[in-house]
Design a protein around this motif. Structure first.
Motif, short mmCIF file in Angstrom:
data_model
loop_
_atom_site.label_atom_id
_atom_site.label_comp_id
_atom_site.label_asym_id
_atom_site.label_seq_id
_atom_site.Cartn_x
_atom_site.Cartn_y
_atom_site.Cartn_z
N ASN A 110 37.43 43.68 39.97
CA ASN A 110 37.05 44.71 40.93
C ASN A 110 38.10 44.96 42.02
N GLU A 111 38.81 43.93 42.43
CA GLU A 111 39.64 44.06 43.61
C GLU A 111 41.14 44.10 43.36
N PHE A 112 41.60 43.66 42.19
CA PHE A 112 43.04 43.53 42.01
C PHE A 112 43.75 44.89 42.02
N ALA A 113 43.12 45.91 41.47
CA ALA A 113 43.79 47.22 41.39
C ALA A 113 44.02 47.83 42.77
N GLU A 114 43.09 47.60 43.70
CA GLU A 114 43.21 48.19 45.03
C GLU A 114 43.68 47.20 46.09
N ALA A 115 44.14 46.04 45.69
CA ALA A 115 44.53 45.01 46.65
C ALA A 115 45.77 45.42 47.43
N GLU A 116 45.74 45.10 48.71
CA GLU A 116 46.89 45.36 49.58
C GLU A 116 47.95 44.29 49.34
N PRO A 117 49.21 44.65 49.37
CA PRO A 117 50.26 43.64 49.21
C PRO A 117 50.17 42.60 50.32
N GLY A 118 50.51 41.39 49.97
CA GLY A 118 50.50 40.33 50.97
C GLY A 118 49.35 39.37 50.76
N LEU A 119 48.56 39.19 51.80
CA LEU A 119 47.50 38.18 51.80
C LEU A 119 46.44 38.44 50.75
N HIS A 120 46.04 39.68 50.58
CA HIS A 120 44.99 39.99 49.62
C HIS A 120 45.43 39.69 48.19
N ILE A 121 46.62 40.10 47.83
CA ILE A 121 47.16 39.81 46.48
C ILE A 121 47.35 38.30 46.32
N GLY A 122 47.80 37.63 47.38
CA GLY A 122 47.95 36.18 47.31
C GLY A 122 46.63 35.48 47.08
N ALA A 123 45.58 35.92 47.79
CA ALA A 123 44.27 35.31 47.62
C ALA A 123 43.73 35.54 46.21
N LEU A 124 43.92 36.74 45.68
CA LEU A 124 43.47 37.02 44.32
C LEU A 124 44.29 36.21 43.30
N SER A 125 45.57 36.02 43.58
CA SER A 125 46.39 35.20 42.68
C SER A 125 45.92 33.75 42.68
N TYR A 126 45.54 33.25 43.84
CA TYR A 126 44.99 31.89 43.89
C TYR A 126 43.66 31.80 43.16
N LEU A 127 42.84 32.85 43.25
CA LEU A 127 41.59 32.87 42.48
C LEU A 127 41.89 32.83 40.98
N ALA A 128 42.90 33.59 40.56
CA ALA A 128 43.29 33.57 39.14
C ALA A 128 43.77 32.18 38.73
N LEU A 129 44.50 31.51 39.62
CA LEU A 129 44.96 30.15 39.34
C LEU A 129 43.78 29.19 39.24
N ILE A 130 42.80 29.35 40.11
CA ILE A 130 41.60 28.51 40.06
C ILE A 130 40.86 28.74 38.74
N LEU A 131 40.72 30.00 38.33
CA LEU A 131 40.06 30.31 37.07
C LEU A 131 40.82 29.72 35.89
N PHE A 132 42.15 29.81 35.93
CA PHE A 132 42.97 29.21 34.88
C PHE A 132 42.77 27.70 34.84
N GLY A 133 42.78 27.06 36.01
CA GLY A 133 42.57 25.61 36.07
C GLY A 133 41.20 25.21 35.56
#
Length: 154
Positions: A110-133
């Motif tokens: 829901n959020e990755f397409a409209e994410a603002e560069p910086g903190l928001h993309i970083g937070a979503l990337s960490y969520l993706a890393l958590i899901l991968f883990g």
């Protein structure tokens, strides 16, 4: 309770229905791979059909059936769109299964397409890393469980 009817319980039921064919097909293949001699030997010794199933076939194929369940669980963990459509997408944490919720794949979808560069993309990337883990942990646990069950049944 959510008046729209979308909640975690509904998402769980939909996921169960979605993974059931995967688990059933793999379990059937596992049971069909058991040598016919085992079935014949059980019947020749006077075992009924149900005794053959529960005392010969299921113990012989147990590690494969556990593998099927783990593969289905891995598929359910990565399922995004079906859950996103029914879960309600609420960022509030609730203990009730009847309240709307938000899963990690739903947040990413829901959020990755409209994410603002910086903190928001970083937070979503960490969520993706958590899901991968989490997925990696479940898969490693499944491999270890299948090996343990396989050794236990030999």
């Amino acid at each position: 309770e959510d008046p729209s009817g979308t909640n975690m319980l509904t998402a769980g039921v939909i996921l169960a229905i979605m993974i059931l064919p995967t688990m059933a097909a793999i379990s059937r293949d596992v049971l069909m791979a058991i040598p016919k001699e085992l079935r014949s030997a059980s019947m020749a010794l006077g075992g009924t059909r149900w005794e053959t199933i529960f005392r010969v076939l299921l113990p012989s194929g147990f590690s494969g059936i556990v593998s099927a369940a783990m593969l289905a669980l891995g598929r359910a963990l990565g399922e995004t769109m079906a859950v996103t459509m029914v879960i309600g997408n609420s960022a509030q944490i609730s203990a009730s299964l009847l309240d709307p919720a938000y899963t990690i794949p739903s947040v990413l979808a829901n959020e990755f397409a409209e994410a603002e560069p910086g903190l928001h993309i970083g937070a979503l990337s960490y969520l993706a890393l958590i899901l991968f883990g989490l997925t990696l942990t479940v898969n490693i646990g499944a491999v270890l469980l299948v090996k343990w069950v396989g050794r236990k049944n030999k």
